[in-house]
Motif scaffolding. Structure first.
Motif, mmCIF file in Angstrom:
data_model
loop_
_atom_site.group_PDB
_atom_site.id
_atom_site.type_symbol
_atom_site.label_atom_id
_atom_site.label_comp_id
_atom_site.label_asym_id
_atom_site.label_seq_id
_atom_site.Cartn_x
_atom_site.Cartn_y
_atom_site.Cartn_z
ATOM 1 N N TYR A 49 0.836 -1.203 0.000
ATOM 2 C CA TYR A 49 0.000 0.000 0.000
ATOM 3 C C TYR A 49 0.869 1.251 0.000
ATOM 4 N N LEU A 114 -4.188 2.322 10.959
ATOM 5 C CA LEU A 114 -4.516 0.914 10.729
ATOM 6 C C LEU A 114 -3.445 0.048 11.380
ATOM 7 N N VAL A 148 -7.178 -7.727 1.113
ATOM 8 C CA VAL A 148 -7.256 -6.445 1.831
ATOM 9 C C VAL A 148 -7.265 -5.294 0.835
ATOM 10 N N GLN A 149 -8.176 -4.349 1.045
ATOM 11 C CA GLN A 149 -8.212 -3.106 0.282
ATOM 12 C C GLN A 149 -8.323 -1.940 1.270
ATOM 13 N N ILE A 150 -7.494 -0.929 1.063
ATOM 14 C CA ILE A 150 -7.494 0.260 1.920
ATOM 15 C C ILE A 150 -7.765 1.469 1.043
ATOM 16 N N ARG A 154 -11.363 3.771 4.798
ATOM 17 C CA ARG A 154 -11.938 2.479 5.165
ATOM 18 C C ARG A 154 -10.971 1.359 4.803
ATOM 19 N N VAL A 155 -11.133 0.244 5.478
ATOM 20 C CA VAL A 155 -10.408 -0.966 5.127
ATOM 21 C C VAL A 155 -11.445 -2.062 4.913
ATOM 22 N N SER A 156 -11.232 -2.867 3.893
ATOM 23 C CA SER A 156 -12.190 -3.935 3.605
ATOM 24 C C SER A 156 -11.429 -5.159 3.122
ATOM 25 N N SER A 169 -16.026 -4.804 6.014
ATOM 26 C CA SER A 169 -15.332 -3.523 5.948
ATOM 27 C C SER A 169 -15.509 -2.777 7.257
ATOM 28 N N LEU A 172 -11.670 3.487 9.381
ATOM 29 C CA LEU A 172 -10.412 3.667 10.098
ATOM 30 C C LEU A 172 -10.601 4.678 11.223
#
Length: 258
Positions: A49, A114, A148-150, A154-156, A169, A172
């Protein structure tokens, strides 16, 4: 964006791991000690990331003996920007509750958007550290993520269950734990190893964090008894003398396998 990655030094996964029958603790002198693979994968998520998002700071946090500094520093060689190690003799034999309290205090002191942890260490196999730290930090927790997606505060990610795949999700700040489904970690190169020597590396004690290891307001687990696992017994061998089928059927019936 500040991402904190929880890492842990463990006995080499491929080595001979044993418990001390006197203390009930892992005998860490019995094999080489390395950074846990799931912790390396967690760090890879953060670094990937950061590679795509300028201004992202990745901090490695670990609770480990002072002599483990070289292992923790590997996170810096891989690309983390700084590291925090909590080293205190009073933490020898710390249970999950005290460990979570120490890590949460260190993360809170460092500051975070995070926190990324592995779902299961290869030595203790507690599988609850991420959730416990999230509870102490009073933030959302997403567990056992396979992706994981940031983005956009938000994080999901996805979590596999017995009969389905769940999409979860959270806003943060949050804590997540990942599984081995995430990509392998990158290898430190020579440039990274040399740069790691100049990166910030802070060593903290319990006094720095204000954590009291003998606080009895919460339960502390202890080992009551410990014994070495008995050697594996040989299985039943059936020699075919014309009645092997009958012997096999009898064995299955006796063991309630049919």
């Amino acid at each position: 964006m500040r991402i904190v990655v929880l890492v842990k030094e463990v006995p080499d996964t491929w080595g001979d791991r044993k418990l001390s029958l006197e203390t009930g603790l892992a005998d860490r002198s019995a094999s080489e000690r390395v950074l846990d693979e799931i912790g390396e994968r967690s760090l890879e998520v953060a670094l990937s990331y950061a590679d795509q998002n300028a201004g992202t700071e990745v901090v490695v946090v670990s609770m480990a003996p002072a002599e483990s500094a070289a292992t923790v520093r590997k996170g810096l060689a891989m690309g983390a920007h700084s590291a925090v190690q909590v080293a205190d003799e009073q933490l020898v034999g710390a249970d999950l509750g005290l460990t979570a309290e120490v890590l949460a205090a260190a993360v809170s002191r460092t500051g975070f958007d995070l926190v990324i942890a592995g779902n299961l260490s290869t030595d203790g196999s507690g599988g609850v550290m991420g959730a416990m730290v999230a509870e102490l930090l009073d933030v959302p927790n997403l567990t056992a993520l396979t992706s994981v997606q940031i983005e956009d505060g938000r994080v999901s990610g996805e979590r596999a269950s017995d009969g389905a795949t769940m999409r979860v999700s959270a806003e943060l700040p949050a804590v997540i734990s990942i599984t081995e489904a995430l990509p392998d970690a990158r290898f430190p190169n020579f440039k990274g190893i040399m740069a790691a020597k100049k990166k910030p590396f802070e060593t903290l004690t319990l006094a720095d964090l204000g954590v009291e290891p003998e606080d009895h307001s919460a339960s502390r687990s202890i080992v009551l008894a410990l014994s070495e696992k008995p050697p594996r017994q040989a299985g039943t061998k059936i020699v075919d003398e014309g009645d092997a089928g009958e012997k096999l059927a009898e064995f299955l019936v006796q063991n309630r396998l049919v």
